[in-house]
Write a protein that holds these residues in place. Structure first.
Motif, PDB file in Angstrom:
ATOM      1  N   CYS A 186      32.634  32.404  48.016  1.00 47.27           N
ATOM      2  CA  CYS A 186      33.122  33.897  47.754  1.00 47.27           C
ATOM      3  C   CYS A 186      33.624  34.314  49.498  1.00 47.27           C
ATOM      4  O   CYS A 186      33.632  33.923  50.072  1.00 47.27           O
ATOM      5  N   ASP A 213      39.127  33.732  39.101  1.00 48.61           N
ATOM      6  CA  ASP A 213      38.805  32.640  39.309  1.00 48.61           C
ATOM      7  C   ASP A 213      37.852  31.586  38.394  1.00 48.61           C
ATOM      8  O   ASP A 213      38.045  30.611  38.494  1.00 48.61           O
ATOM      9  N   ASP A 244      36.181  34.792  43.576  1.00 47.54           N
ATOM     10  CA  ASP A 244      35.870  36.016  43.781  1.00 47.54           C
ATOM     11  C   ASP A 244      36.642  37.152  43.134  1.00 47.54           C
ATOM     12  O   ASP A 244      36.434  37.821  43.001  1.00 47.54           O
ATOM     13  N   THR A 245      36.796  36.170  41.560  1.00 42.33           N
ATOM     14  CA  THR A 245      37.659  37.216  40.403  1.00 42.33           C
ATOM     15  C   THR A 245      37.742  36.244  38.945  1.00 42.33           C
ATOM     16  O   THR A 245      36.796  35.420  39.358  1.00 42.33           O
ATOM     17  N   LEU A 261      33.519  40.304  49.655  1.00 43.49           N
ATOM     18  CA  LEU A 261      32.617  40.494  47.969  1.00 43.49           C
ATOM     19  C   LEU A 261      31.594  40.570  48.012  1.00 43.49           C
ATOM     20  O   LEU A 261      31.071  40.493  47.951  1.00 43.49           O
TER      21      LEU A 261
END
Length: 195
Positions: free
Chosen positions: A119, A173, A169-170, A123
């Motif tokens: 990541c 993802d 990250d999200t 973050l």
């Protein structure tokens, strides 16, 4: 950079041909720096694909597979032999998603694939702060991610064709990674059904 589970000795457990031939699902390893998203990925793989999630940190705590506590790195030092002895019968059954931040001491024969979760550092910093890690521990983990130590460790320990680098990250993802694992698993099943 030191991990809690470094080993210079290869582990010598053996796996029977019978266990390998009756395995329904393969075992996979999910590794990466603390805070990158390994646990959430394993939770999704257990929920959606039927893997049995083996959280090594929790197993170590529950069974006290610890040799000592490292004050400098603020973490326990793992008793690798006792952990591997505990995991061996589970690995023979198959269908395990093993989660841990270090990978080099696990026998390669256990895993059909290795997934290294990455990541962004911004973050990661926020995630580690949210865990209330001390500044020294945050710095150590940030350096692990910046210098891609978990990825390099996996590359040194396993065949390159079984290693997959993924981003977390999200939520999108994470969904994409679950789909990648699903696609990989379907290919694994098709190949092994033929053989």
């Amino acid at each position: 950079m030191r991990y809690t589970a470094c080993s210079t000795q290869p582990h010598t457990h053996t796996q029977s041909q019978h266990a390998r031939s009756t395995m329904v699902l393969p075992n996979i390893l999910v590794t990466g720096t603390p805070g990158t998203g390994k646990s959430e990925l394993c939770r999704q793989l257990a929920d959606k694909l039927g893997f049995r999630w083996q959280n090594v940190s929790e197993i170590v705590t529950e069974h006290k597979f610890v040799e000592e506590y490292d004050e400098e790195f603020e973490c326990p030092v793992l008793d690798e032999d006792r952990l591997l002895d505990h995991l061996e019968p589970l690995m023979q059954e198959g269908g395990c998603a093993v989660e841990y931040h270090s990978s080099e001491f696990f026998p390669e024969r256990w895993f059909a694939s290795v997934w290294v979760v990455r990541c962004s550092t911004s973050l990661l910093y926020d995630r580690l702060q949210a865990r209330e890690y001390g500044e020294r521990k945050i710095k150590s983990n940030m350096e692990c991610e910046i210098f891609q130590i978990p990825l390099d460790e996996a590359r040194d320990a396993y065949r390159k064709e079984i290693i997959h680098e993924v981003t977390s990250d999200t939520a999108a993802d994470l969904d994409a990674t679950v789909e990648r694992v699903r696609d990989w698993l379907e290919q694994w099943k098709a190949k092994h059904n033929k053989s």
